[in-house]
Enzyme design. Structure first.
Site, PDB file in Angstrom:
ATOM      1  CB  THR A  51     -21.871  36.419  -1.179  1.00  0.00           C
ATOM      2  OG1 THR A  51     -22.640  35.792  -2.203  1.00  0.00           O
ATOM      3  CG2 THR A  51     -20.906  35.403  -0.601  1.00  0.00           C
ATOM      4  CB  SER A  98     -27.283  40.889  -6.136  1.00  0.00           C
ATOM      5  OG  SER A  98     -26.530  39.899  -6.815  1.00  0.00           O
ATOM      6  CG  ASP A 132     -24.904  36.141  -8.516  1.00  0.00           C
ATOM      7  OD1 ASP A 132     -23.699  35.872  -8.616  1.00  0.00           O
ATOM      8  OD2 ASP A 132     -25.739  35.339  -8.046  1.00  0.00           O
TER       9      ASP A 132
END
Length: 366
Positions: A51, A98, A132
Site C-alpha cells: 500500500t 504482500s 497484510d
C-alpha cells in the site's frame, strides 16, 4: 510551492497526487541514489511494494487501490526530507501486494539484507512492505538477519494517492529509526503510526485503520515523538545475531500449512495437507489451542507420517500452554506466537531438525 511530475505522479510538498492510467512497475533492478553526505548514516531502502507504493485514480480511495503501483524512486522522491536524516538509496526487490509474498521472495530479501549489512557502507536497512503479511516477513527477518545493525520494516494503511496518505511520514520515521544507534541489536523492528514494535510481538489487528499494528500483550518497544526516537522496552527472545538459523544456502523452505479450527471441523484438512507434501502443520486451535476429536485424530495420524504438528491459537493473544498430552502426542506448542508467525518459525526449525522436542526448544527461545 514547487510542483514536480514524475512517472505520471504530481508531487506537492511530499504529497502524491495521482493522475493518468495506472500501470505496474517493472521491479527488476531499479536503484535510487541520493548525493552522499559524509556526516550522515547510510540507509538502504529495499522496496517490495504494498500500500505504501499503492495508487488509485481517486484521492478519496482508501480501499480498492492498486498495491505496488509506484516504484521506489517515486516513493522516495515524495519524501525529500529524508535527505536530512541519512544518505538514502533505494532498491526494488519486487513490487507486489504482500498477500503474494512467497518463501522464495523472503529468501531473496533476507540474502540481500545480509549482503548489504555486511558492508561498512550500509548502516541500516528499511524494508517497505504491504501491511497484510508484514508481521510474517518481519519475524522471518528477525530470525535470519545476521547483523546488529537496524532493520526496520514499514508500510502504510492508505495508498500514496489518498488525501490522508500515511506512507510518507511512516517512511520518514522508519529511516529516522534506522539512522539511530539506539535501534541497534534490538532485532527487526516495525515502524508505523509513530509506534515501534518488535517483530516477535507486533501484529495487525484491524483491516483498514491506520493504528492497526499493535503488541496486545507485550507492548511496543518505543515510539517516534516529534524529532525524537524513544525506546522503552527490549525484545527478550533470541533474534538476529543470536539466532541459529542460516538461510544463505537455501533456495526453498519446507512446506508448512495452517489449519484453522472451528465447530464441526473434520480431519480431511490434515489428510489433504499430508498428501500435498506438508512437513509441518500449524493448528489455529480454539481457545488454548484445542483440537476437536476429529481434528485430533487427523493430527495424530499426521505425526505418524513424520509431520510436525504445532498447536497455536485463533484467539489472537495469550500463550498456548504445553501439556503432558502434547508430549504423549509429540505435539509442539507455539508459546505466544500466532499461527502465521508460528508457521515462519516451524519452517526454519525444520531446516535444522524434525525432532519435536528440539523444535519445542526453538519455540520456547524465539
Amino acid at each position: 510551492m514547487e510542483l514536480k511530475k514524475i512517472l505520471g505522479i504530481t508531487f506537492l510538498s511530499g504529497v502524491i497526487l495521482f493522475s493518468g492510467t495506472l500501470s505496474s512497475v517493472n521491479a527488476s533492478k531499479m536503484t535510487v541514489k541520493n548525493s552522499v553526505k559524509n556526516d550522515l548514516p547510510n540507509v538502504k531502502i529495499l522496496a517490495t511494494g504494498g500500500t505504501i507504493a499503492g495508487a488509485s485514480k481517486s484521492s478519496t480511495d482508501t480501499t480498492g487501490y492498486q498495491s505496488g503501483a509506484l516504484d521506489i524512486e517515486t516513493v522516495i522522491k515524495a519524501v525529500p526530507q529524508l535527505k536530512k536524516l541519512a544518505n538514502v538509496s533505494g532498491e526494488q526487490i519486487v513490487n507486489i501486494g504482500s498477500q503474494n509474498m512467497s518463501n522464495s521472495i523472503l529468501l531473496k530479501l533476507a540474502k540481500r539484507i545480509n549482503t548489504l549489512l555486511a558492508s561498512k557502507e550500509v548502516d541500516g536497512i528499511v524494508v517497505t512492505h504491504g501491511s497484510d503479511t508484514m508481521e510474517e516477513t518481519a519475524y522471518f527477518l528477525n530470525l535470519v538477519v545476521e547483523s546488529e545493525k537496524p532493520v526496520i520494516v514499514v508500510g502504510s494503511m492508505r495508498p500514496a494517492t489518498a488525501i490522508s496518505a500515511d506512507g510518507p511520514l511512516n517512511l520518514y520515521n522508519a529511516v529516522k529509526v534506522a539512522s539511530t544507534k539506539e535501534a541497534r541489536d534490538k532485532g527487526v523492528l516495525v515502524a508505523l503510526n509513530d509506534r515501534i514494535g518488535a517483530a516477535r510481538y507486533i501484529t495487525k489487528t484491524h483491516t483498514t485503520a491506520v493504528d492497526t499494528f499493535k503488541s496486545p500483550e507485550q507492548g511496543y518497544v518505543g515510539e517516534i515523538a516529534g524529532d525524537k526516537v524513544l525506546f522503552y522496552n527490549e525484545p527478550t527472545r533470541k533474534h538476529t545475531t543470536q539466532s541459529v538459523f542460516d538461510v544463505s544456502k537455501f533456495d526453498k523452505l519446507p512446506q508448512v500449512d495452517i489449519i484453522y479450527g472451528y465447530q464441526n471441523d473434520s480431519r480431511y484438512f490434515y489428510d489433504t495437507a499430508v498428501k500435498a507434501g506438508a512437513k509441518g502443520i500449524i493448528v489455529a486451535g480454539a481457545g488454548n489451542g484445542l483440537l476437536s476429536d476429529a481434528a485430533l485424530a487427523g493430527a495424530r495420524d499426521a505425526v505418524k507420517k513424520g509431520v510436525v504438528i504445532t498447536r497455536s491459537s485463533r484467539v489472537g493473544s495469550g500463550v498456548v500452554t504445553h501439556e503432558t498430552s502434547d508430549d504423549k502426542d509429540q505435539f509442539v506448542t507455539s508459546d505466544s506466537l500466532n499461527p502465521q508467525k508460528a508457521r515462519i518459525l516451524l519452517m526454519l526449525a525444520l531446516t535444522k531438525t524434525k525432532d519435536p522436542k528440539k523444535i519445542q526448544e526453538y519455540f520456547n527461545e524465539y
